[in-house]
Design a protein around this motif. Structure first.
Motif, mmCIF file in Angstrom:
data_model
loop_
_atom_site.group_PDB
_atom_site.id
_atom_site.type_symbol
_atom_site.label_atom_id
_atom_site.label_comp_id
_atom_site.label_asym_id
_atom_site.label_seq_id
_atom_site.Cartn_x
_atom_site.Cartn_y
_atom_site.Cartn_z
ATOM 1 N N SER A 39 10.673 2.360 -39.631
ATOM 2 C CA SER A 39 10.082 2.810 -38.372
ATOM 3 C C SER A 39 11.131 3.421 -37.458
ATOM 4 N N ILE A 40 12.309 2.790 -37.389
ATOM 5 C CA ILE A 40 13.384 3.331 -36.547
ATOM 6 C C ILE A 40 13.865 4.669 -37.094
ATOM 7 N N VAL A 41 13.942 4.788 -38.419
ATOM 8 C CA VAL A 41 14.357 6.051 -39.037
ATOM 9 C C VAL A 41 13.363 7.164 -38.722
ATOM 10 N N PHE A 42 12.082 6.819 -38.613
ATOM 11 C CA PHE A 42 11.043 7.821 -38.370
ATOM 12 C C PHE A 42 10.854 8.152 -36.887
ATOM 13 N N ILE A 43 11.680 7.583 -36.013
ATOM 14 C CA ILE A 43 11.552 7.894 -34.581
ATOM 15 C C ILE A 43 11.764 9.386 -34.302
ATOM 16 N N PRO A 44 12.776 10.050 -34.890
ATOM 17 C CA PRO A 44 12.935 11.493 -34.638
ATOM 18 C C PRO A 44 11.722 12.317 -35.063
ATOM 19 N N LEU A 45 10.944 11.816 -36.014
ATOM 20 C CA LEU A 45 9.745 12.540 -36.450
ATOM 21 C C LEU A 45 8.554 12.290 -35.530
ATOM 22 N N GLY A 46 8.699 11.358 -34.594
ATOM 23 C CA GLY A 46 7.619 11.071 -33.658
ATOM 24 C C GLY A 46 6.765 9.893 -34.039
ATOM 25 N N VAL A 47 6.657 9.612 -35.328
ATOM 26 C CA VAL A 47 5.819 8.502 -35.783
ATOM 27 C C VAL A 47 6.407 7.164 -35.340
ATOM 28 N N GLY A 48 7.721 7.037 -35.428
ATOM 29 C CA GLY A 48 8.373 5.778 -35.092
ATOM 30 C C GLY A 48 8.228 5.376 -33.640
ATOM 31 N N VAL A 49 7.975 6.353 -32.764
ATOM 32 C CA VAL A 49 7.799 6.024 -31.346
ATOM 33 C C VAL A 49 6.598 5.106 -31.157
ATOM 34 N N PHE A 50 5.567 5.292 -31.975
ATOM 35 C CA PHE A 50 4.350 4.492 -31.845
ATOM 36 C C PHE A 50 4.432 3.194 -32.635
ATOM 37 N N THR A 51 5.153 3.194 -33.756
ATOM 38 C CA THR A 51 5.174 2.006 -34.612
ATOM 39 C C THR A 51 6.303 1.034 -34.272
ATOM 40 N N THR A 52 7.425 1.561 -33.773
ATOM 41 C CA THR A 52 8.595 0.707 -33.542
ATOM 42 C C THR A 52 8.339 -0.433 -32.556
ATOM 43 N N PRO A 53 7.723 -0.180 -31.386
ATOM 44 C CA PRO A 53 7.496 -1.304 -30.463
ATOM 45 C C PRO A 53 6.687 -2.437 -31.082
ATOM 46 N N TYR A 54 5.647 -2.095 -31.846
ATOM 47 C CA TYR A 54 4.807 -3.142 -32.432
ATOM 48 C C TYR A 54 5.546 -3.899 -33.536
ATOM 49 N N LEU A 55 6.310 -3.174 -34.350
ATOM 50 C CA LEU A 55 7.047 -3.839 -35.416
ATOM 51 C C LEU A 55 8.166 -4.724 -34.857
#
Length: 422
Positions: A39-55
């Protein structure tokens, strides 16, 4: 005999705990570590912004669950170092970005991820040993019971014992017995070692603890300044509306008496009586105001007697127990006194109790105070409540407060202030 039974029962409990911890490490920690890193790796792609807080929230719950097990099973306390989120955190996409940024800036987040890595490796191995030391010996006993005959043509190794005959089977059983004895002796220590490793990874570092304490002291200092300013305004208002107004009225009455003393002596006497009554009321109000700032009994006789005097004025039955070998600083005594006063006032007003107990003692350089009532319960520390004010008052001195108040009661408010007695 009873000691042996207790030891075996403890080893079985430790084995069960170790088995559950190994499952949590292998399944929970491994899964959360992989998901969180991706999830942290995918933050630059935008997806990780939504998943990281919950994970990361799931990671924190997983870590907090381990903290709870540590204190419940082995009495090992692991502090919670997470930074609180600001109250004005926005919602929507910007809020998600801010939340993700705050989580990644918190050093505790990265310590949690490091702990997940350790928990699914070293933590898993230590926890699994507790099960292996009690389960693996069973194989040696089964080999000695006759299973060795299956391996007469192909030698089977049980540990370092080659099994191919009854004699080697008995040797395997002896080794199993030794391992079983070791498990009975060390399984509880292995579970404790697991939590020691957890504490080493999850507990805040000395630098983080110092930074957190500085932040807390800074916050409580601002609150103390605001409280002091509010208290000064209250004193001003009480003086202006109370004693000052009565003294002004008394001066006006005395001026009128001076004009009437020869023309109308009877009316002058009435005004003098009113002036005397006003002076007595002003004096009473001034005494109450001084008592509210710093009670004379607190300054003269200390915290214990001051709290006893408070309890005597309560409309409900009270019992005060005090064990103090000396006196704390005046500021600490004042904070403790008013904290107890506010707690007792809340009890009398809202608890519906008919009895209250106050216990004050000093141990390990900490002043501990507990106020317990048999009321209806349901008290909580929230915005605007009297308990929140008590918490802020204690926070000025790096003190803490805990409230236990289940529905139906009883309610117990525990306060602790670090201090030395003189």
């Amino acid at each position: 005999m009873n000691a042996i039974r207790t030891r075996i029962r403890g080893a079985l409990v430790a084995t069960r705990h170790g088995f559950l911890l190994s499952l949590a490490g292998l399944v929970g920690s491994l899964t959360l570590f992989v998901w969180a890193v991706l999830s942290i790796v995918f933050i630059p792609l935008g997806v990780g912004v939504f998943t990281t807080p919950y994970l990361l929230e799931l990671v924190r719950r997983h870590a907090n669950r381990r903290r709870l097990l540590a204190v419940t099973w082995c009495d090992i306390r692991i502090p919670v170092p997470y930074r609180p989120f600001p109250k004005d955190l926005r919602t929507g996409f910007r809020g998600q970005v801010e939340r993700t940024t705050l989580l990644l800036k918190d050093p505790a987040t990265w310590r949690d991820l490091q702990w997940l890595l350790v928990d699914m490796t070293a933590g898993y191995v230590v926890a699994t040993l507790t099960t292996a030391l009690l389960v693996y010996p069973l194989e040696g006993f089964v080999l000695a019971a006759g299973l060795w005959r299956v391996f007469t043509d192909d030698r089977y190794w049980y540990g370092f014992v080659p099994v191919d005959s009854q004699a080697s089977g008995l040797a395997a059983a002896a080794l199993g017995l030794v391992l079983l004895a070791i498990g009975v002796l060390v399984n509880h220590r292995l579970v404790r070692l697991h939590f020691v490793i957890t504490r080493a990874m999850l507990a805040p570092t000395q630098q983080q603890e110092l930074a957190r304490r500085i932040d807390r002291l800074t916050e409580t200092r601002h609150e103390a300044v605001d409280t002091a300013a509010s208290e000064l305004r209250r004193i001003e208002r009480d003086l202006h509306d109370g004693a000052q107004a009565r003294l002004v009225a008394m001066g006006m009455n005395l001026g009128t008496v001076e004009a009437l003393i020869e023309k109308d002596p009877a009316q002058a006497k009435k005004l003098l009586a009113m002036a005397r009554e006003s002076s007595a009321e002003a004096l009473t109000e001034l005494r109450d105001l001084v008592r509210g700032i710093h009670p004379p009994v607190l300054a003269e006789r200390g915290l214990g007697d001051a709290v006893r005097a408070l309890a005597l004025r309560l409309p409900i039955e009270s019992e005060v127990s005090v064990e103090l070998d000396g006196r704390a600083d005046a500021a600490v005594e004042s904070a403790a006194y008013f904290a107890v006063s506010e707690t007792l006032t809340n009890t009398a007003k809202h608890a519906g109790a008919n009895r209250v107990w106050v216990d004050i003692h000093h141990t390990d350089t900490v002043l501990r105070i507990s106020v317990t009532d048999n009321g209806r319960g349901g008290a909580s520390v929230g915005s605007g409540s009297g308990l929140s004010g008590i918490e802020r008052r204690l926070g000025t001195f790096d003190g803490i407060m805990a409230v236990s108040s289940p529905a139906g009661g009883p309610t117990m408010v525990t306060m602790e202030i670090p201090c030395e007695l003189s």
